[in-house]
Design an enzyme around this catalytic site. Structure first.
Site, short mmCIF file in Angstrom:
data_model
loop_
_atom_site.label_atom_id
_atom_site.label_comp_id
_atom_site.label_asym_id
_atom_site.label_seq_id
_atom_site.Cartn_x
_atom_site.Cartn_y
_atom_site.Cartn_z
CE LYS A 33 -0.35 -0.34 5.04
NZ LYS A 33 -1.14 -0.90 6.15
NE ARG A 128 -6.55 0.12 10.97
CZ ARG A 128 -5.32 -0.05 10.53
NH1 ARG A 128 -4.41 0.91 10.69
NH2 ARG A 128 -4.95 -1.16 9.93
CE1 TYR A 242 12.01 31.93 5.25
CE2 TYR A 242 12.19 29.54 5.07
CZ TYR A 242 11.96 30.77 4.49
OH TYR A 242 11.69 30.85 3.16
CG MET A 290 8.95 23.81 0.08
SD MET A 290 7.99 24.85 -1.03
CE MET A 290 6.94 25.74 0.13
C1 LIG Z 1 -0.39 -1.90 6.82
C2 LIG Z 1 -1.01 -3.19 7.20
C3 LIG Z 1 -0.23 -4.36 7.25
C4 LIG Z 1 1.27 -4.33 7.17
O1 LIG Z 1 1.77 -3.92 8.45
P1 LIG Z 1 3.31 -3.74 8.77
O2 LIG Z 1 3.33 -3.34 10.21
O3 LIG Z 1 3.81 -2.67 7.86
O4 LIG Z 1 3.98 -5.04 8.53
C5 LIG Z 1 -0.89 -5.56 7.43
N1 LIG Z 1 -2.23 -5.62 7.61
C6 LIG Z 1 -3.01 -4.50 7.61
C7 LIG Z 1 -4.47 -4.63 7.82
C8 LIG Z 1 -2.43 -3.26 7.42
O5 LIG Z 1 -3.19 -2.15 7.44
#
Ligand SMILES: *Cc1c(COP(=O)(O)O)cnc(C)c1O
Length: 344
Positions: A33, A128, A242, A290
């Site tokens: 992802k 979640r 800055y 930046m």
């Molecule tokens: C992001 C995610 C993972 C991977 O988790 P890591 O801690 O990066 O290994 C696995 N399962 C779900 C549901 C996730 O959201």
């Protein structure tokens, strides 16, 4: 060339996948992802597929569609967010497998594309994503009759192995999946490291592939080298950047380096971060701007052509620590301006 160079070691990602795979008896997926945690899904995913990964996970259907174009037919592409209104065409045409998170998603899925593969995500306590125990018991028989590919859930505290939440979620997951006969998946990187109980049939590592904690034995994947654009002598009492963010306490040499918060060098790195030159540390001074950071190189024996933020002398997690964040956030913030070099 004044853009910084981000070097991504694809062979290290492959080695990390194999090493995590060897820690279990079960199948190992790859979580890609957010553009493979910011490292480039178009380069990372084909390597993992050719190393043997057959199950991929992304967050949303749009990412799945892009991944299908990259991988072609064959590997299963699973979608954590499930099947949302508007996703149907993508799920069908890119042959994606949504992890169904609710009764509403289940109804949408079976009405829109009956017979299309899906998995089930259960809420074992993280609160979640996933179906509640009560929802699941109401839906279970109907869902199982539709032939889901797998059942997954996610651990809230897997980076803290002793946390009682882990055992509690494990018990809930076992109870909710008992007797289903389906492939089960609970652990991500942290779950793999917690041992057999958490492995089930499929693990879902993400961060461990990319060299981040909690996988302490990961091979480092990322190197970030920032070119020095200018150096100058700053007299004692002179200020830099800055808001006059830093005041020289002695006659100093300050390097202005290409890379700033627009490149993912978040402003919080201004407080106490270091960069390295051939293993020697030099402090980042003043505010992160930046496109630029400033570094006190007074104590370096020479004027470097570039300074390294991430690499063999400072890990992604060390840099995250400077900014009070986690390696995941540093990686996924790495900017689009870098000249990306992939080592194979
Ligand atoms: C992001 C995610 C993972 C991977 O988790 P890591 O801690 O990066 O290994 C696995 N399962 C779900 C549901 C996730 O959201």
């Amino acid at each position: 060339m004044t853009t910084a160079t981000l070097t991504i070691d694809l062979s290290a990602i492959a080695a990390n996948w194999h090493a995590l795979n060897r820690l279990t008896e079960c199948e190992t997926a790859a979580v890609v992802k957010a553009d493979a945690y910011g490292l480039g899904i178009d380069r990372v995913a084909p390597v993992l597929a050719s190393e043997g990964a057959r199950e991929f996970f992304v967050a949303v259907a749009e990412e799945g569609t892009a991944l299908r174009r990259i991988l072609g037919p064959g590997p299963r592409i699973n979608i954590f967010s499930g099947h949302m209104p508007g996703d149907t065409d993508m799920i069908r045409s890119a042959d994606l497998t949504p992890m169904i998170n609710s009764v509403d998603q289940m109804i949408l899925h079976v009405e829109a594309i009956p017979g299309h593969p899906f998995g089930i995500q259960l809420n074992s306590g993280m609160n979640r994503l996933g179906m509640e125990p009560s929802e699941w018991s109401a839906l279970r028989e109907i869902a199982l009759s539709q032939g889901p590919s797998m059942i997954i859930s996610h651990l809230a505290c897997a980076d803290t192995p002793d946390h009682p939440m882990n055992a509690a979620q494990l018990a809930v997951f076992r109870e909710m999946t008992e007797g289903t006969g389906l492939p089960l998946s609970l652990g991500a990187t942290g779950g793999i490291l917690m041992g057999d109980d958490y492995h089930f049939d499929l693990t879902r590592p993400g961060i461990g592939l990319y060299g981040g904690l909690p996988y302490v034995d990961a091979r480092p994947v990322v190197t970030l080298d920032l070119p020095v654009i200018q150096t100058r002598e700053v007299p004692q009492g002179g200020t830099v950047g800055y808001a006059c963010g830093w005041t020289a306490q002695r006659p100093s040499v300050v390097a202005t380096v290409s890379g700033g918060y627009a490149d993912g060098l978040i402003r919080a790195l201004g407080n106490g971060a270091t960069v390295t030159h051939e293993g020697r540390k030099a402090p980042v001074v003043g505010r992160v701007s930046m496109d630029l950071i400033t570094v006190d190189i007074t104590d370096l024996p020479e004027t470097p052509g570039h300074l390294q933020l991430i690499g063999q002398h400072q890990s992604v997690d060390t840099v995250a620590g400077f900014a009070g964040t986690i390696g995941y956030e540093i990686l996924t913030s790495l900017g689009a301006r870098y000249d990306r070099v992939y080592l194979t």
